[in-house]
Write an enzyme that holds these catalytic residues in place. Structure first.
Site, PDB file in Angstrom:
ATOM      1  N   PRO A 116     -71.007 -81.179   7.601  1.00 30.23           N
ATOM      2  CA  PRO A 116     -69.822 -80.579   6.982  1.00 30.23           C
ATOM      3  C   PRO A 116     -69.381 -79.342   7.755  1.00 30.23           C
ATOM      4  CG  PRO A 116     -71.459 -81.150   5.329  1.00 30.23           C
ATOM      5  CD  PRO A 116     -72.121 -81.327   6.660  1.00 30.23           C
ATOM      6  N   GLU A 117     -68.100 -79.292   8.113  1.00 29.06           N
ATOM      7  CA  GLU A 117     -67.570 -78.174   8.870  1.00 29.06           C
ATOM      8  C   GLU A 117     -66.673 -77.333   7.966  1.00 29.06           C
ATOM      9  OE1 GLU A 117     -65.923 -79.668  12.533  1.00 29.06           O
ATOM     10  OE2 GLU A 117     -67.721 -80.813  12.996  1.00 29.06           O
ATOM     11  N   ARG A 168     -81.350 -84.816   4.432  1.00 29.16           N
ATOM     12  CA  ARG A 168     -82.105 -84.335   5.592  1.00 29.16           C
ATOM     13  C   ARG A 168     -82.721 -82.952   5.369  1.00 29.16           C
ATOM     14  NH1 ARG A 168     -78.665 -85.557  10.965  1.00 29.16           N
ATOM     15  NH2 ARG A 168     -80.684 -85.071  11.885  1.00 29.16           N
ATOM     16  N   ARG A 209     -66.307 -64.816  28.376  1.00 27.18           N
ATOM     17  CA  ARG A 209     -67.285 -65.903  28.308  1.00 27.18           C
ATOM     18  C   ARG A 209     -67.043 -66.903  29.431  1.00 27.18           C
ATOM     19  NH1 ARG A 209     -66.606 -63.708  23.421  1.00 27.18           N
ATOM     20  NH2 ARG A 209     -68.236 -63.882  21.827  1.00 27.18           N
TER      21      ARG A 209
END
Length: 271
Positions: free
Chosen positions: A2-3, A107, A151
């Protein structure tokens, strides 16, 4: 996993219904990713003031303290008045005067953690390094472009890291990069300000559209009312390797980045 959209959809599906509820009991199942952090019985009698979201965490504000809830890889929440006996994958029940909030997590990578406050040491341990929320005004172009320039990792990995902008998981990073026309392997430091603005806009658009569609149900995600999401049905590249690009007709490709599958169109995302 789930995001951000799935977590926000979950929040929207239960926040109004649980607000004001009094905790009557707590049931713990098998151990989750992290321990609760206090004796479960101490939560009894406290009141739920509301439910917020920070990145992929749900914050259940109580009249004393806050519960930080993470759905992990396969977790989902349900909330309702009538609940059957807990199943083998039901690992947390918050029984309230307005219904039972249940975490199902096959899980067991999810977690429910108590913190005295969001800015307490316990809260900062989980939330302190999170980036800005992408659907707020804090996600501005100047800070975003400056962060990208610092980055040197591939831009998709920077989006997934969560310390620059939070909650842009694997599905939505692929979709946002497609919408912005940026190759996922491009070094973040090489992205110009105009392209960074395209990406910022794409991230916001993709996430907002996903929330409106109820999130993505790839396996078994559903909100707290048992409803599935439908964003995956209109995905442009995610999970479409070998299929024709919906825009140009080229074959959608997939590569591995950081042990995650990345999907892109080699024609629409040339650089």
């Amino acid at each position: 996993m789930p995001e951000l959209p799935e977590v926000e959809v979950t929040r929207l599906s239960l926040a109004d219904r649980i607000a004001g509820a009094r905790i009557e009991s707590v049931r713990l199942g098998k151990p989750l990713r992290w321990p609760l952090g206090l004796e479960a019985q101490l939560l009894v009698g406290r009141t739920v003031r509301g439910v917020r979201r920070r990145g992929k965490y749900l914050l259940i504000d109580l009249n004393e303290g806050v519960l930080l809830l993470h759905l992990g890889m396969s977790g989902s929440l349900s909330f309702g008045l009538a609940r059957s006996a807990a199943g083998v994958h039901d690992h947390f029940d918050l029984v309230t005067s307005q219904g039972v909030l249940r975490l199902n997590d096959p899980r067991r990578f999810g977690a429910v953690v108590y913190a005295p406050g969001e800015n307490s040491p316990e809260g900062l341990k989980l939330l302190g390094r999170l980036g800005v929320e992408p659907l707020t005004e804090e996600f501005d172009i100047e800070s975003f472009h400056t962060g990208l320039r610092r980055r040197n990792a591939p831009v998709k990995q920077v989006l997934l890291a969560g310390d620059l902008v939070v909650g842009v998981g694997n599905i939505y990073a692929s979709e946002a990069l497609f919408l912005a026309g940026i190759r996922p392997t491009l070094r973040a430091s090489r992205i110009s300000r105009p392209r960074a603005e395209k990406l910022r806009t794409a991230v916001r658009e993709v996430l907002a559209r996903a929330v409106a569609k109820g999130g993505s149900t790839l396996r078994d995600f559903s909100n707290a009312q048992g409803q599935a999401g439908y964003f995956q049905l209109e995905a442009m590249v995610y999970d479409r390797a070998g299929e024709a690009c919906r825009v140009c007709g080229a074959v959608v490709k997939t590569i591995r980045q950081g042990q995650r599958a990345t999907y892109y169109c080699p024609n629409c995302q040339k650089s």
